[in-house]
Write an enzyme that holds these catalytic residues in place. Structure first.
Site, PDB file in Angstrom:
ATOM      1  N   ILE A 104       1.487   1.929   5.149  1.00 16.63           N
ATOM      2  CA  ILE A 104       2.254   3.126   4.435  1.00 16.63           C
ATOM      3  C   ILE A 104       2.823   2.817   3.441  1.00 16.63           C
ATOM      4  O   ILE A 104       3.748   2.166   3.166  1.00 16.63           O
ATOM      5  CB  ILE A 104       2.976   3.926   5.593  1.00 16.63           C
ATOM      6  CG1 ILE A 104       3.685   5.034   5.027  1.00 16.63           C
ATOM      7  CG2 ILE A 104       4.260   2.873   6.190  1.00 16.63           C
ATOM      8  CD1 ILE A 104       4.333   6.072   6.066  1.00 16.63           C
ATOM      9  N   GLU A 105       2.195   3.200   2.354  1.00 12.60           N
ATOM     10  CA  GLU A 105       2.821   2.938   0.766  1.00 12.60           C
ATOM     11  C   GLU A 105       2.906   4.146  -0.089  1.00 12.60           C
ATOM     12  O   GLU A 105       2.347   5.281   0.060  1.00 12.60           O
ATOM     13  CB  GLU A 105       1.864   2.171   0.251  1.00 12.60           C
ATOM     14  CG  GLU A 105       1.927   0.572   0.955  1.00 12.60           C
ATOM     15  CD  GLU A 105       1.134  -0.335   0.267  1.00 12.60           C
ATOM     16  OE1 GLU A 105       1.582  -0.593  -1.066  1.00 12.60           O
ATOM     17  OE2 GLU A 105       0.103  -1.182   0.568  1.00 12.60           O
ATOM     18  N   ASN A 106       3.510   4.107  -1.165  1.00 13.04           N
ATOM     19  CA  ASN A 106       3.359   4.985  -2.196  1.00 13.04           C
ATOM     20  C   ASN A 106       4.442   6.326  -2.130  1.00 13.04           C
ATOM     21  O   ASN A 106       4.541   6.572  -0.709  1.00 13.04           O
ATOM     22  CB  ASN A 106       1.912   5.248  -2.840  1.00 13.04           C
ATOM     23  CG  ASN A 106       1.866   5.522  -4.276  1.00 13.04           C
ATOM     24  OD1 ASN A 106       2.854   5.918  -4.856  1.00 13.04           O
ATOM     25  ND2 ASN A 106       0.616   4.907  -4.797  1.00 13.04           N
TER      26      ASN A 106
END
Length: 564
Positions: A384-386
Protein backbone atom coordinates in the site's frame (compact mmCIF):
# COMPACT_ATOMS: atom_id res chain seq x y z
CA UNK A 1 13.11 5.78 -14.10
CA UNK A 2 12.90 4.86 -10.45
CA UNK A 3 13.23 1.11 -10.35
CA UNK A 4 12.20 0.99 -6.69
CA UNK A 5 8.92 2.72 -7.30
CA UNK A 6 8.16 2.64 -10.99
CA UNK A 7 8.03 0.01 -13.68
CA UNK A 8 6.75 0.42 -17.21
CA UNK A 9 2.98 1.05 -17.22
CA UNK A 10 2.47 -0.87 -14.00
CA UNK A 11 2.85 -0.91 -10.27
CA UNK A 12 5.92 -0.51 -8.19
CA UNK A 13 7.79 -2.87 -6.09
CA UNK A 14 5.51 -3.77 -3.22
CA UNK A 15 2.53 -3.75 -3.90
CA UNK A 16 -15.89 -14.11 0.63
CA UNK A 17 -17.11 -12.76 2.97
CA UNK A 18 -17.30 -13.04 6.63
CA UNK A 19 -17.27 -16.56 7.88
CA UNK A 20 -19.40 -17.53 10.82
CA UNK A 21 -20.04 -20.41 13.12
CA UNK A 22 -22.47 -23.23 12.29
CA UNK A 23 -25.92 -22.91 13.85
CA UNK A 24 -28.42 -25.67 14.57
CA UNK A 25 -31.25 -25.48 12.08
CA UNK A 26 -34.71 -26.09 13.47
CA UNK A 27 -37.50 -25.91 10.89
CA UNK A 28 -40.46 -24.07 12.29
CA UNK A 29 -42.50 -21.23 10.87
CA UNK A 30 -45.63 -19.47 11.96
CA UNK A 31 -47.69 -16.32 11.78
CA UNK A 32 -47.82 -13.42 14.17
CA UNK A 33 -49.59 -14.34 17.38
CA UNK A 34 -51.35 -12.21 19.92
CA UNK A 35 -49.10 -11.30 22.81
CA UNK A 36 -50.11 -11.05 26.46
CA UNK A 37 -51.78 -7.90 27.62
CA UNK A 38 -48.80 -6.55 29.48
CA UNK A 39 -46.54 -3.55 29.06
CA UNK A 40 -44.18 -4.37 26.21
CA UNK A 41 -40.94 -2.87 25.10
CA UNK A 42 -41.25 -1.53 21.56
CA UNK A 43 -38.28 -3.68 20.58
CA UNK A 44 -36.04 -5.63 22.94
CA UNK A 45 -33.22 -5.93 20.39
CA UNK A 46 -30.26 -3.61 20.77
CA UNK A 47 -29.08 -1.92 17.57
CA UNK A 48 -31.86 -3.65 15.59
CA UNK A 49 -31.27 -1.82 12.31
CA UNK A 50 -27.47 -1.48 12.67
CA UNK A 51 -27.93 2.28 12.45
CA UNK A 52 -25.05 2.76 14.89
CA UNK A 53 -22.80 1.93 11.96
CA UNK A 54 -21.28 -0.91 13.98
CA UNK A 55 -22.14 -4.37 15.25
CA UNK A 56 -22.66 -3.01 18.76
CA UNK A 57 -24.99 -5.28 20.73
CA UNK A 58 -24.37 -8.23 18.44
CA UNK A 59 -21.87 -11.06 18.67
CA UNK A 60 -20.86 -11.82 15.11
CA UNK A 61 -18.54 -14.53 13.98
CA UNK A 62 -18.67 -12.77 10.64
CA UNK A 63 -20.45 -9.67 9.51
CA UNK A 64 -20.15 -6.01 8.65
CA UNK A 65 -22.39 -2.97 8.48
CA UNK A 66 -23.09 -1.66 4.98
CA UNK A 67 -24.92 1.32 3.54
CA UNK A 68 -26.62 -0.61 0.74
CA UNK A 69 -28.89 -2.45 0.27
CA UNK A 70 -30.98 -1.51 3.31
CA UNK A 71 -34.60 -2.16 4.26
CA UNK A 72 -34.95 1.12 6.10
CA UNK A 73 -32.67 3.78 7.47
CA UNK A 74 -29.11 4.00 6.20
CA UNK A 75 -27.46 0.79 7.45
CA UNK A 76 -27.91 -2.98 7.32
CA UNK A 77 -26.01 -6.14 8.16
CA UNK A 78 -24.10 -7.90 5.39
CA UNK A 79 -22.72 -11.41 5.66
CA UNK A 80 -21.47 -14.04 3.28
CA UNK A 81 -20.65 -17.68 3.69
CA UNK A 82 -18.11 -20.07 2.32
CA UNK A 83 -18.48 -23.73 1.51
CA UNK A 84 -17.61 -24.58 5.11
CA UNK A 85 -18.99 -21.71 7.18
CA UNK A 86 -22.11 -19.66 7.76
CA UNK A 87 -22.00 -15.98 8.71
CA UNK A 88 -23.94 -15.72 11.96
CA UNK A 89 -24.78 -12.86 14.31
CA UNK A 90 -26.39 -13.46 17.70
CA UNK A 91 -27.73 -11.34 20.54
CA UNK A 92 -28.81 -12.43 24.01
CA UNK A 93 -31.96 -10.68 25.26
CA UNK A 94 -33.57 -10.73 28.70
CA UNK A 95 -37.11 -12.12 28.67
CA UNK A 96 -39.79 -13.20 31.11
CA UNK A 97 -40.60 -16.85 31.79
CA UNK A 98 -43.65 -18.55 30.27
CA UNK A 99 -44.36 -15.59 27.99
CA UNK A 100 -45.20 -15.26 24.29
CA UNK A 101 -42.82 -13.31 22.02
CA UNK A 102 -42.49 -12.62 18.33
CA UNK A 103 -39.12 -12.38 16.61
CA UNK A 104 -39.09 -10.79 13.19
CA UNK A 105 -36.59 -9.39 10.74
CA UNK A 106 -36.14 -8.32 7.15
CA UNK A 107 -33.68 -10.43 5.15
CA UNK A 108 -32.38 -10.60 1.62
CA UNK A 109 -30.54 -13.50 -0.02
CA UNK A 110 -30.66 -17.26 -0.43
CA UNK A 111 -31.29 -19.49 2.58
CA UNK A 112 -31.28 -16.83 5.27
CA UNK A 113 -32.25 -18.10 8.72
CA UNK A 114 -33.80 -16.24 11.64
CA UNK A 115 -34.41 -17.97 14.91
CA UNK A 116 -33.86 -18.62 18.59
CA UNK A 117 -30.97 -20.81 19.63
CA UNK A 118 -32.38 -24.11 20.84
CA UNK A 119 -35.86 -23.09 19.75
CA UNK A 120 -37.94 -22.03 16.78
CA UNK A 121 -36.54 -20.75 13.49
CA UNK A 122 -37.61 -19.95 9.96
CA UNK A 123 -35.86 -19.23 6.68
CA UNK A 124 -36.29 -18.05 3.14
CA UNK A 125 -35.07 -20.19 0.22
CA UNK A 126 -34.44 -17.14 -1.95
CA UNK A 127 -35.24 -13.46 -1.63
CA UNK A 128 -33.99 -11.08 -4.29
CA UNK A 129 -35.40 -8.19 -2.26
CA UNK A 130 -36.01 -7.72 1.44
CA UNK A 131 -38.55 -10.19 2.84
CA UNK A 132 -39.88 -10.29 6.38
CA UNK A 133 -39.41 -13.44 8.45
CA UNK A 134 -41.40 -13.96 11.65
CA UNK A 135 -40.80 -16.50 14.43
CA UNK A 136 -43.33 -16.73 17.29
CA UNK A 137 -42.24 -18.59 20.42
CA UNK A 138 -43.05 -18.93 24.11
CA UNK A 139 -40.37 -18.96 26.78
CA UNK A 140 -39.97 -21.78 29.26
CA UNK A 141 -41.26 -21.80 32.80
CA UNK A 142 -37.98 -20.53 34.27
CA UNK A 143 -36.38 -18.98 31.21
CA UNK A 144 -35.01 -15.45 31.65
CA UNK A 145 -33.01 -14.95 28.45
CA UNK A 146 -32.99 -16.03 24.82
CA UNK A 147 -30.31 -15.91 22.17
CA UNK A 148 -31.62 -14.80 18.79
CA UNK A 149 -29.64 -15.33 15.60
CA UNK A 150 -29.52 -14.59 11.90
CA UNK A 151 -27.25 -16.39 9.45
CA UNK A 152 -26.89 -17.58 5.88
CA UNK A 153 -26.16 -21.05 4.60
CA UNK A 154 -23.18 -22.84 3.12
CA UNK A 155 -21.89 -21.52 -0.23
CA UNK A 156 -25.00 -19.40 -0.80
CA UNK A 157 -23.26 -16.04 -1.04
CA UNK A 158 -23.86 -12.71 0.63
CA UNK A 159 -27.02 -12.10 2.60
CA UNK A 160 -28.41 -8.94 4.22
CA UNK A 161 -30.49 -8.45 7.36
CA UNK A 162 -32.13 -5.33 8.74
CA UNK A 163 -34.73 -4.13 11.26
CA UNK A 164 -34.64 -7.17 13.53
CA UNK A 165 -37.27 -7.00 16.27
CA UNK A 166 -38.16 -9.00 19.36
CA UNK A 167 -41.62 -7.93 20.49
CA UNK A 168 -42.75 -8.77 24.01
CA UNK A 169 -42.33 -7.74 27.63
CA UNK A 170 -38.85 -6.92 28.84
CA UNK A 171 -37.21 -9.49 31.04
CA UNK A 172 -35.37 -9.38 34.29
CA UNK A 173 -38.29 -9.65 36.68
CA UNK A 174 -37.46 -6.19 37.95
CA UNK A 175 -33.71 -6.84 38.13
CA UNK A 176 -32.08 -4.37 35.77
CA UNK A 177 -28.76 -4.04 37.57
CA UNK A 178 -25.82 -5.40 35.59
CA UNK A 179 -22.86 -7.10 37.25
CA UNK A 180 -19.61 -5.25 37.66
CA UNK A 181 -17.00 -5.83 34.96
CA UNK A 182 -14.59 -8.69 35.60
CA UNK A 183 -11.07 -7.45 36.33
CA UNK A 184 -7.53 -8.73 36.13
CA UNK A 185 -7.98 -10.72 32.91
CA UNK A 186 -4.72 -12.47 32.11
CA UNK A 187 -3.44 -15.36 30.02
CA UNK A 188 -2.41 -18.40 32.03
CA UNK A 189 -1.17 -20.53 29.15
CA UNK A 190 -1.27 -21.08 25.42
CA UNK A 191 -0.68 -23.67 22.71
CA UNK A 192 -0.62 -23.39 18.95
CA UNK A 193 -4.43 -23.65 18.90
CA UNK A 194 -5.70 -22.48 22.30
CA UNK A 195 -5.37 -19.77 24.94
CA UNK A 196 -6.20 -20.23 28.62
CA UNK A 197 -7.47 -17.23 30.57
CA UNK A 198 -8.37 -16.31 34.13
CA UNK A 199 -9.91 -13.25 35.76
CA UNK A 200 -11.23 -11.88 39.03
CA UNK A 201 -14.86 -12.51 39.86
CA UNK A 202 -17.48 -9.87 39.15
CA UNK A 203 -20.15 -8.92 41.70
CA UNK A 204 -23.90 -8.55 41.27
CA UNK A 205 -26.92 -7.75 43.44
CA UNK A 206 -28.46 -11.18 42.74
CA UNK A 207 -25.35 -13.12 41.78
CA UNK A 208 -23.28 -13.80 38.67
CA UNK A 209 -24.35 -16.93 36.80
CA UNK A 210 -21.86 -17.06 33.93
CA UNK A 211 -19.05 -15.34 32.05
CA UNK A 212 -18.94 -14.74 28.29
CA UNK A 213 -15.43 -14.87 26.84
CA UNK A 214 -14.97 -12.87 23.63
CA UNK A 215 -12.30 -13.23 20.97
CA UNK A 216 -12.40 -9.76 19.48
CA UNK A 217 -16.12 -9.13 18.94
CA UNK A 218 -16.92 -12.85 18.67
CA UNK A 219 -18.36 -14.83 21.59
CA UNK A 220 -15.85 -17.66 21.93
CA UNK A 221 -17.14 -19.55 24.98
CA UNK A 222 -19.33 -19.22 28.09
CA UNK A 223 -18.21 -20.58 31.47
CA UNK A 224 -19.53 -20.50 35.01
CA UNK A 225 -16.20 -20.03 36.79
CA UNK A 226 -13.42 -17.45 36.58
CA UNK A 227 -11.26 -19.24 34.05
CA UNK A 228 -11.69 -20.69 30.60
CA UNK A 229 -9.88 -21.89 27.50
CA UNK A 230 -10.57 -20.69 23.97
CA UNK A 231 -9.79 -23.34 21.39
CA UNK A 232 -9.76 -23.62 17.59
CA UNK A 233 -7.20 -20.87 17.10
CA UNK A 234 -4.52 -20.55 14.42
CA UNK A 235 -0.84 -20.98 15.26
CA UNK A 236 1.45 -17.96 15.60
CA UNK A 237 -1.53 -15.60 15.49
CA UNK A 238 -2.40 -12.66 17.75
CA UNK A 239 -5.83 -12.59 19.39
CA UNK A 240 -7.46 -10.12 21.77
CA UNK A 241 -9.78 -11.35 24.53
CA UNK A 242 -12.26 -9.74 26.91
CA UNK A 243 -14.77 -11.17 29.41
CA UNK A 244 -18.28 -10.04 30.40
CA UNK A 245 -20.26 -11.22 33.44
CA UNK A 246 -23.94 -12.20 33.23
CA UNK A 247 -26.60 -12.59 35.93
CA UNK A 248 -29.75 -14.70 36.08
CA UNK A 249 -31.87 -11.91 34.62
CA UNK A 250 -29.64 -11.73 31.56
CA UNK A 251 -28.03 -8.43 32.56
CA UNK A 252 -24.52 -8.25 31.12
CA UNK A 253 -21.58 -6.31 32.50
CA UNK A 254 -19.18 -4.05 30.68
CA UNK A 255 -16.13 -5.72 29.22
CA UNK A 256 -13.11 -6.53 31.31
CA UNK A 257 -9.67 -5.27 30.47
CA UNK A 258 -8.44 -6.62 27.12
CA UNK A 259 -5.51 -9.00 26.86
CA UNK A 260 -3.65 -9.78 23.63
CA UNK A 261 -2.02 -13.18 23.20
CA UNK A 262 -0.12 -14.70 20.29
CA UNK A 263 -0.58 -18.44 20.01
CA UNK A 264 2.45 -20.70 19.91
CA UNK A 265 3.99 -21.83 16.65
CA UNK A 266 2.58 -24.89 14.99
CA UNK A 267 4.38 -28.02 13.91
CA UNK A 268 6.74 -28.47 11.00
CA UNK A 269 9.85 -27.03 12.61
CA UNK A 270 8.18 -24.95 15.28
CA UNK A 271 9.20 -21.58 13.86
CA UNK A 272 5.68 -20.27 13.23
CA UNK A 273 5.14 -17.95 10.28
CA UNK A 274 8.57 -17.00 8.99
CA UNK A 275 9.04 -15.99 5.39
CA UNK A 276 12.22 -15.24 3.46
CA UNK A 277 10.72 -14.09 0.16
CA UNK A 278 12.65 -11.79 -2.20
CA UNK A 279 10.69 -10.11 -4.96
CA UNK A 280 10.59 -11.64 -8.44
CA UNK A 281 9.10 -9.53 -11.21
CA UNK A 282 8.21 -10.91 -14.62
CA UNK A 283 7.45 -7.52 -16.17
CA UNK A 284 11.03 -6.44 -16.86
CA UNK A 285 14.61 -6.88 -15.77
CA UNK A 286 15.51 -10.10 -17.56
CA UNK A 287 13.61 -12.29 -15.08
CA UNK A 288 15.72 -15.29 -14.08
CA UNK A 289 14.62 -18.89 -13.92
CA UNK A 290 13.29 -19.30 -10.38
CA UNK A 291 14.33 -22.96 -10.21
CA UNK A 292 17.89 -21.94 -11.10
CA UNK A 293 17.90 -19.36 -8.31
CA UNK A 294 16.38 -21.83 -5.85
CA UNK A 295 18.97 -24.47 -6.66
CA UNK A 296 21.83 -21.99 -6.30
CA UNK A 297 20.67 -20.29 -3.10
CA UNK A 298 18.27 -22.50 -1.15
CA UNK A 299 15.53 -19.88 -1.25
CA UNK A 300 12.01 -21.35 -1.03
CA UNK A 301 9.65 -18.37 -1.24
CA UNK A 302 9.32 -15.58 -3.77
CA UNK A 303 7.17 -12.46 -3.55
CA UNK A 304 5.76 -12.13 -7.06
CA UNK A 305 4.81 -8.68 -8.29
CA UNK A 306 2.44 -7.11 -9.18
CA UNK A 307 -1.30 -7.75 -9.04
CA UNK A 308 -3.15 -4.67 -10.35
CA UNK A 309 -6.54 -3.79 -11.81
CA UNK A 310 -7.25 -4.78 -15.40
CA UNK A 311 -10.22 -2.41 -15.28
CA UNK A 312 -12.55 -1.90 -12.37
CA UNK A 313 -12.28 -4.44 -9.58
CA UNK A 314 -10.67 -7.18 -11.68
CA UNK A 315 -7.22 -8.47 -10.68
CA UNK A 316 -4.53 -9.26 -13.24
CA UNK A 317 -0.75 -9.48 -13.31
CA UNK A 318 0.50 -5.97 -14.15
CA UNK A 319 -3.13 -5.17 -14.89
CA UNK A 320 -2.88 -6.96 -18.21
CA UNK A 321 -1.86 -10.61 -17.87
CA UNK A 322 -4.52 -13.12 -16.78
CA UNK A 323 -4.21 -14.80 -13.42
CA UNK A 324 -4.19 -18.26 -14.93
CA UNK A 325 -2.92 -19.83 -18.10
CA UNK A 326 0.00 -17.48 -18.74
CA UNK A 327 3.65 -17.05 -17.93
CA UNK A 328 2.92 -16.08 -14.33
CA UNK A 329 1.11 -19.31 -13.63
CA UNK A 330 3.81 -21.38 -15.34
CA UNK A 331 6.42 -19.63 -13.20
CA UNK A 332 4.45 -20.37 -10.04
CA UNK A 333 4.09 -23.99 -11.13
CA UNK A 334 7.86 -24.21 -11.64
CA UNK A 335 8.54 -22.74 -8.19
CA UNK A 336 6.20 -25.21 -6.55
CA UNK A 337 7.62 -28.11 -8.56
CA UNK A 338 11.02 -27.20 -7.11
CA UNK A 339 9.63 -27.32 -3.55
CA UNK A 340 8.90 -23.63 -3.08
CA UNK A 341 5.92 -21.29 -3.03
CA UNK A 342 4.94 -17.69 -3.69
CA UNK A 343 3.14 -14.78 -2.09
CA UNK A 344 1.67 -12.25 -4.54
CA UNK A 345 2.34 -8.54 -4.13
CA UNK A 346 -0.91 -6.67 -4.69
CA UNK A 347 -0.58 -2.96 -5.40
CA UNK A 348 2.59 -0.88 -5.43
CA UNK A 349 3.60 2.68 -6.06
CA UNK A 350 2.17 3.20 -9.53
CA UNK A 351 -0.30 1.64 -11.91
CA UNK A 352 -4.04 1.08 -11.75
CA UNK A 353 -4.56 -0.49 -8.34
CA UNK A 354 -7.41 -2.51 -6.91
CA UNK A 355 -7.75 -0.51 -3.67
CA UNK A 356 -9.12 2.64 -5.29
CA UNK A 357 -11.03 0.75 -8.03
CA UNK A 358 -12.98 -1.66 -5.83
CA UNK A 359 -15.77 0.42 -4.31
CA UNK A 360 -16.33 -1.54 -1.09
CA UNK A 361 -14.33 -3.78 1.25
CA UNK A 362 -16.50 -6.69 0.13
CA UNK A 363 -15.69 -6.07 -3.52
CA UNK A 364 -11.98 -5.69 -2.78
CA UNK A 365 -12.01 -8.88 -0.72
CA UNK A 366 -13.65 -10.59 -3.69
CA UNK A 367 -10.80 -9.44 -5.93
CA UNK A 368 -8.24 -10.74 -3.43
CA UNK A 369 -10.20 -13.99 -3.26
CA UNK A 370 -9.85 -14.50 -7.00
CA UNK A 371 -6.08 -14.37 -6.61
CA UNK A 372 -6.17 -16.73 -3.62
CA UNK A 373 -8.41 -19.20 -5.44
CA UNK A 374 -6.31 -19.10 -8.60
CA UNK A 375 -3.29 -20.51 -6.78
CA UNK A 376 -4.50 -21.91 -3.45
CA UNK A 377 -2.36 -19.35 -1.63
CA UNK A 378 -1.04 -19.56 1.91
CA UNK A 379 -0.36 -15.80 2.16
CA UNK A 380 -0.98 -12.52 0.36
CA UNK A 381 0.92 -9.25 0.54
CA UNK A 382 -0.76 -5.90 -0.07
CA UNK A 383 1.78 -3.22 -0.94
CA UNK A 384 0.00 0.00 0.00
CA UNK A 385 1.73 3.13 -1.29
CA UNK A 386 1.28 6.59 -2.78
CA UNK A 387 -1.57 9.07 -2.34
CA UNK A 388 -4.23 6.89 -3.96
CA UNK A 389 -3.95 4.13 -1.34
CA UNK A 390 -1.52 4.73 1.53
CA UNK A 391 -2.38 8.40 1.94
CA UNK A 392 -6.14 7.91 1.63
CA UNK A 393 -8.15 7.22 4.78
CA UNK A 394 -10.97 5.68 2.76
CA UNK A 395 -8.70 3.29 0.85
CA UNK A 396 -6.62 2.40 3.91
CA UNK A 397 -9.78 1.33 5.72
CA UNK A 398 -11.07 -0.46 2.62
CA UNK A 399 -7.87 -2.49 2.32
CA UNK A 400 -7.86 -3.38 6.02
CA UNK A 401 -11.53 -4.39 6.04
CA UNK A 402 -11.00 -6.44 2.90
CA UNK A 403 -8.07 -8.28 4.50
CA UNK A 404 -10.25 -8.90 7.55
CA UNK A 405 -12.82 -10.56 5.29
CA UNK A 406 -10.08 -12.59 3.61
CA UNK A 407 -8.86 -13.85 7.00
CA UNK A 408 -12.37 -14.87 8.01
CA UNK A 409 -13.06 -16.69 4.76
CA UNK A 410 -9.68 -18.43 4.46
CA UNK A 411 -8.74 -19.98 7.81
CA UNK A 412 -4.98 -20.16 8.21
CA UNK A 413 -4.09 -17.69 5.46
CA UNK A 414 -1.49 -15.08 6.39
CA UNK A 415 -2.04 -11.43 5.52
CA UNK A 416 0.91 -9.09 5.02
CA UNK A 417 0.71 -5.35 4.52
CA UNK A 418 3.77 -3.52 3.19
CA UNK A 419 4.35 0.22 3.38
CA UNK A 420 7.03 2.90 3.46
CA UNK A 421 8.71 4.25 6.57
CA UNK A 422 10.82 7.06 7.96
CA UNK A 423 14.25 6.39 9.46
CA UNK A 424 12.73 6.22 12.94
CA UNK A 425 9.54 4.28 12.30
CA UNK A 426 6.14 4.74 10.68
CA UNK A 427 5.11 8.11 9.28
CA UNK A 428 1.74 9.69 10.10
CA UNK A 429 0.10 7.47 7.49
CA UNK A 430 1.96 4.40 8.72
CA UNK A 431 0.88 5.07 12.29
CA UNK A 432 -2.70 5.49 11.11
CA UNK A 433 -2.51 2.20 9.23
CA UNK A 434 -1.41 0.34 12.36
CA UNK A 435 -4.01 2.07 14.53
CA UNK A 436 -6.83 1.34 12.10
CA UNK A 437 -5.74 -2.28 11.72
CA UNK A 438 -6.27 -2.62 15.46
CA UNK A 439 -9.51 -0.63 15.59
CA UNK A 440 -11.05 -2.57 12.72
CA UNK A 441 -9.88 -5.97 13.99
CA UNK A 442 -8.19 -6.65 10.65
CA UNK A 443 -5.97 -9.39 12.08
CA UNK A 444 -2.92 -8.45 9.99
CA UNK A 445 -0.20 -11.05 10.48
CA UNK A 446 2.80 -9.04 9.33
CA UNK A 447 3.39 -5.29 9.06
CA UNK A 448 6.33 -4.96 6.65
CA UNK A 449 8.25 -1.73 6.24
CA UNK A 450 10.37 -0.68 3.26
CA UNK A 451 13.40 0.98 4.89
CA UNK A 452 15.03 2.79 1.96
CA UNK A 453 14.70 5.89 -0.22
CA UNK A 454 15.89 7.94 2.75
CA UNK A 455 18.46 9.78 0.65
CA UNK A 456 21.93 9.23 -0.73
CA UNK A 457 24.60 8.32 1.81
CA UNK A 458 22.11 6.97 4.36
CA UNK A 459 23.28 4.46 6.95
CA UNK A 460 21.30 1.55 5.58
CA UNK A 461 21.90 -0.82 8.49
CA UNK A 462 21.37 1.78 11.22
CA UNK A 463 18.34 3.32 9.58
CA UNK A 464 16.78 -0.09 8.90
CA UNK A 465 17.16 -1.14 12.52
CA UNK A 466 15.90 2.21 13.81
CA UNK A 467 12.87 2.09 11.51
CA UNK A 468 12.11 -1.48 12.57
CA UNK A 469 12.42 -0.59 16.25
CA UNK A 470 10.08 2.34 15.67
CA UNK A 471 7.50 0.03 14.13
CA UNK A 472 7.94 -2.45 16.97
CA UNK A 473 7.26 0.29 19.50
CA UNK A 474 4.14 1.34 17.59
CA UNK A 475 2.84 -2.23 17.48
CA UNK A 476 3.43 -2.60 21.22
CA UNK A 477 1.62 0.59 22.15
CA UNK A 478 -1.27 0.01 19.74
CA UNK A 479 -1.97 -3.69 20.32
CA UNK A 480 -0.67 -4.04 23.87
CA UNK A 481 1.88 -6.64 22.80
CA UNK A 482 5.16 -7.45 24.46
CA UNK A 483 8.46 -7.10 22.57
CA UNK A 484 8.52 -10.69 21.32
CA UNK A 485 4.97 -10.54 20.00
CA UNK A 486 5.56 -7.22 18.27
CA UNK A 487 8.72 -8.47 16.56
CA UNK A 488 6.82 -11.59 15.47
CA UNK A 489 4.42 -9.33 13.52
CA UNK A 490 7.14 -7.27 11.85
CA UNK A 491 8.74 -7.56 8.43
CA UNK A 492 11.55 -5.83 6.54
CA UNK A 493 11.68 -5.41 2.78
CA UNK A 494 14.85 -3.74 1.59
CA UNK A 495 16.51 -2.91 -1.72
CA UNK A 496 19.76 -4.52 -2.82
CA UNK A 497 22.67 -2.58 -4.24
CA UNK A 498 21.89 0.95 -5.37
CA UNK A 499 18.46 2.35 -4.52
CA UNK A 500 16.49 5.00 -6.37
CA UNK A 501 18.16 7.65 -4.25
CA UNK A 502 21.69 6.27 -4.64
CA UNK A 503 21.77 4.60 -1.23
CA UNK A 504 23.99 1.55 -1.16
CA UNK A 505 23.15 -1.73 0.52
CA UNK A 506 26.11 -4.07 0.11
CA UNK A 507 26.03 -7.82 0.70
CA UNK A 508 27.81 -7.18 4.01
CA UNK A 509 25.14 -4.68 5.10
CA UNK A 510 22.34 -7.00 4.01
CA UNK A 511 23.96 -9.79 6.04
CA UNK A 512 23.92 -7.50 9.09
CA UNK A 513 20.25 -6.76 8.52
CA UNK A 514 19.50 -10.48 8.08
CA UNK A 515 21.35 -11.34 11.29
CA UNK A 516 19.48 -8.61 13.21
CA UNK A 517 16.19 -9.96 11.82
CA UNK A 518 17.08 -13.47 12.98
CA UNK A 519 18.20 -12.37 16.43
CA UNK A 520 14.95 -10.47 16.97
CA UNK A 521 12.79 -13.22 15.48
CA UNK A 522 10.83 -11.05 13.08
CA UNK A 523 8.35 -12.63 10.68
CA UNK A 524 9.47 -11.68 7.18
CA UNK A 525 12.55 -10.65 5.20
CA UNK A 526 12.34 -9.57 1.56
CA UNK A 527 14.11 -7.29 -0.86
CA UNK A 528 13.65 -5.76 -4.31
CA UNK A 529 14.58 -7.71 -6.35
CA UNK A 530 15.95 -11.06 -7.53
CA UNK A 531 16.01 -9.57 -11.05
CA UNK A 532 18.66 -7.17 -9.75
CA UNK A 533 20.66 -9.77 -7.81
CA UNK A 534 23.51 -9.74 -10.31
CA UNK A 535 26.72 -7.72 -10.42
CA UNK A 536 27.26 -4.62 -12.53
CA UNK A 537 29.64 -2.33 -10.62
CA UNK A 538 29.13 1.22 -11.79
CA UNK A 539 26.03 0.19 -13.68
CA UNK A 540 23.78 2.60 -11.83
CA UNK A 541 20.16 1.96 -10.85
CA UNK A 542 18.92 -0.50 -13.39
CA UNK A 543 16.43 -3.32 -13.69
CA UNK A 544 18.59 -6.41 -14.15
CA UNK A 545 21.61 -5.82 -11.89
CA UNK A 546 22.42 -4.18 -8.56
CA UNK A 547 24.84 -1.49 -9.72
CA UNK A 548 27.53 -2.77 -7.33
CA UNK A 549 30.15 -5.48 -7.12
CA UNK A 550 28.64 -8.72 -5.86
CA UNK A 551 28.26 -12.39 -6.73
CA UNK A 552 25.31 -13.55 -8.78
CA UNK A 553 22.36 -14.34 -6.48
CA UNK A 554 24.37 -13.22 -3.43
CA UNK A 555 21.54 -11.23 -1.83
CA UNK A 556 19.14 -14.12 -2.37
CA UNK A 557 21.59 -16.52 -0.70
CA UNK A 558 21.86 -14.18 2.28
CA UNK A 559 18.07 -13.86 2.46
CA UNK A 560 17.70 -17.65 2.39
CA UNK A 561 19.57 -17.67 5.69
CA UNK A 562 16.69 -15.86 7.38
CA UNK A 563 14.96 -18.26 9.76
CA UNK A 564 13.40 -15.85 12.24
Amino acid sequence: MLFRRHVPRTGSRRSRFLAGVTAALLAAAGSLIALPGTAHAANLVANPGFESGSLSGWSCSGGSVVGSPVHSGSKALAGAVSSSDTAQCTQTVSVQPNTAYSLSGWVRGAYVYLGVTGGASTWTPSAASYTQLTVPFTTGASQTSVQIYVHGWYAQGTYNADDISLDGPGGGGGDTQAPTAPSGLTSTGKTSSSVSLSWNAATDNTGVTSYDVYRGSTLATTVTGTSGTVTGLAASTAYTFTVRARDAAGNTSAASNAVSVTTSAGGGGGTGFKQAAPYLYLGWGDPPSPSTVMSATGIKWFTMAFILSSGGCNPAWDGSRPLTGGTDQSTINAIRAAGGDIVPSIGGWSGNKLGPNCSTPEALAGAYQKVIDAYGLKAIDVDIENTDEFESEVVQDRVLNALKIVKQNNPGIRTIITFGTSTTGPSYWGNRLVERANALGAGIDVFTIMPFDFGGGADMYGNTVNAAEGLKAKLKSTFGWDDATAYAHLGISGMNGLSDQQETTTPAIWTQIRDWANSHHIARLAYWSVNRDRPCPGGGVTSNCSGINQSTWQFTSITAGFTG
